[in-house]
Design a protein around this motif. Structure first.
Motif, PDB file in Angstrom:
ATOM      1  N   LEU A 103       0.830  -1.205   0.000  1.00 38.30           N
ATOM      2  CA  LEU A 103       0.000   0.000   0.000  1.00 38.30           C
ATOM      3  C   LEU A 103       0.865   1.255   0.000  1.00 38.30           C
ATOM      4  CD1 LEU A 103      -2.887  -0.919   2.479  1.00 38.30           C
ATOM      5  CD2 LEU A 103      -2.992  -0.812  -0.010  1.00 38.30           C
ATOM      6  N   SER A 104       1.941   1.231   0.755  1.00 37.60           N
ATOM      7  CA  SER A 104       2.844   2.372   0.796  1.00 37.60           C
ATOM      8  C   SER A 104       3.527   2.585  -0.547  1.00 37.60           C
ATOM      9  CB  SER A 104       3.881   2.171   1.908  1.00 37.60           C
ATOM     10  OG  SER A 104       4.796   3.245   1.949  1.00 37.60           O
ATOM     11  N   VAL A 105       3.942   1.485  -1.182  1.00 41.21           N
ATOM     12  CA  VAL A 105       4.558   1.588  -2.509  1.00 41.21           C
ATOM     13  C   VAL A 105       3.554   2.152  -3.512  1.00 41.21           C
ATOM     14  CG1 VAL A 105       5.648   0.317  -4.389  1.00 41.21           C
ATOM     15  CG2 VAL A 105       6.138  -0.319  -2.031  1.00 41.21           C
ATOM     16  N   ALA A 106       2.337   1.636  -3.483  1.00 44.29           N
ATOM     17  CA  ALA A 106       1.301   2.102  -4.412  1.00 44.29           C
ATOM     18  C   ALA A 106       0.993   3.576  -4.195  1.00 44.29           C
ATOM     19  CB  ALA A 106       0.042   1.256  -4.256  1.00 44.29           C
ATOM     20  N   ARG A 107       0.969   4.020  -2.951  1.00 41.12           N
ATOM     21  CA  ARG A 107       0.701   5.431  -2.662  1.00 41.12           C
ATOM     22  C   ARG A 107       1.772   6.317  -3.318  1.00 41.12           C
ATOM     23  NH1 ARG A 107      -1.920   8.332   1.208  1.00 41.12           N
ATOM     24  NH2 ARG A 107      -2.471   6.458   2.392  1.00 41.12           N
TER      25      ARG A 107
END
Length: 310
Positions: A103-107
């Protein structure tokens, strides 16, 4: 997944000549979708396009933004550029290790791509990407940045940072009861007032005598119905995924409407349920029909469905 450009052109023609809105392609490891769309434009089929979805481990955010805008410039039409992290095993194969925090990478990825497309000079120092860059200025049709969404966590993130939410193999009840509320939670957290566009990619096939709908579903989605993240989503959506019987999972996928099958009237009604659930755009995917019966049958199904739902 087309192996030659000419295999994609009849589908581009449907968008050009019928009520279809946009030509979509997911990630292909054979004919890369950006090149497919540019090739179709060069062959005379300049149509709106959507990527649903391309996989983040394959592209740096700058390359992703540049490729998407290149398609918009070449076709002269808006583009929806959807991205997703892919399965952990795929991440590990491409990057050497899976994302620690998807999720952090996608953000960070989606935010960087959006800012680049907006013409900003982007400087990011991590934690996942470290670069500074700006796209060369050029007036281009709009590129919306989408995020592939299966579960509530990614839906909340999409509500915060994405222009478009893109689902795959998700029944309308699950979109309405689980994903859209999660999107709205993310919107509230980010202070956004306009909901991202909801796009549902729906595998579909009209009934054929002697062919069980679950066989079409397996031809279309066999790998998805074994992947842990898809099985978790399907379980949340009410499909019994216990055991290792893919055919029973496929039957459940048909029962909940994640794979739309039936006679033409039934298919039209089940597709209408997506609109009732809050979906803005439905993508018709006839991969199963194409695999079992060939391209002409897949095109025939699409034409019949477009006429019935126009």
């Amino acid at each position: 997944m087309p192996r030659r450009l000419e295999q994609a052109l009849p589908f581009a023609g449907l968008v050009n000549w019928t009520s279809a809105l946009r030509l979509w392609q997911g990630q292909s490891m054979i004919l890369e979708p950006h090149q497919t769309f540019v090739g179709a434009a060069g062959a005379g089929f300049r149509v709106p396009t959507g990527f649903g979805v391309t996989l983040m481990p394959l592209r740096h955010p700058f390359e992703a933004a540049n490729q998407a805008r290149s398609v918009a410039l070449t076709t002269g039409h808006p583009v929806i550029a959807g991205f997703g992290p892919g399965a952990p095993a795929f991440q590990a194969n491409i990057l050497g290790a899976p994302y620690d925090k998807p999720l952090s990478v996608a953000r960070q990825y989606v935010t960087a791509v959006r800012r680049l497309l907006d013409g900003e000079h982007v400087e990011t120092d991590g934690p996942h990407f470290r670069f500074q860059a700006q796209l060369a200025p050029s007036a281009a049709p709009r590129v919306d940045v989408g995020l592939g969404v299966l579960r509530p966590g990614m839906a909340r993130l999409a509500g915060e940072v994405a222009d478009t939410v893109i689902t795959w193999l998700t029944p309308p009840s699950y979109i309405h009861e689980v994903l859209i509320p999660a999107v709205e939670e993310g919107m509230a957290r980010a202070g956004r007032t306009t909901r991202p566009r909801i796009v549902a990619m729906v595998p579909v096939g009209i009934d054929r005598e002697g062919t069980e709908p679950e066989r079409l579903a397996m031809a279309s989605n066999y790998a998805h119905m074994q992947a842990p993240h898809y099985l978790d989503m399907l379980r949340r959506a009410g499909v019994d995924v216990a055991g290792e019987d893919v055919k029973s999972v496929a039957r459940g996928v048909v029962d909940v409407g994640a794979f739309v099958a039936g006679d033409l009237d039934t298919v039209a009604k089940r597709l209408a349920a997506y609109g009732d659930a809050g979906v803005d755009e439905v993508v018709l995917n006839t991969t199963g029909v194409n695999k079992m019966f060939g391209t002409q049958e897949a095109l025939g199904d699409l034409q019949a469905i477009l006429r019935a739902t126009a």
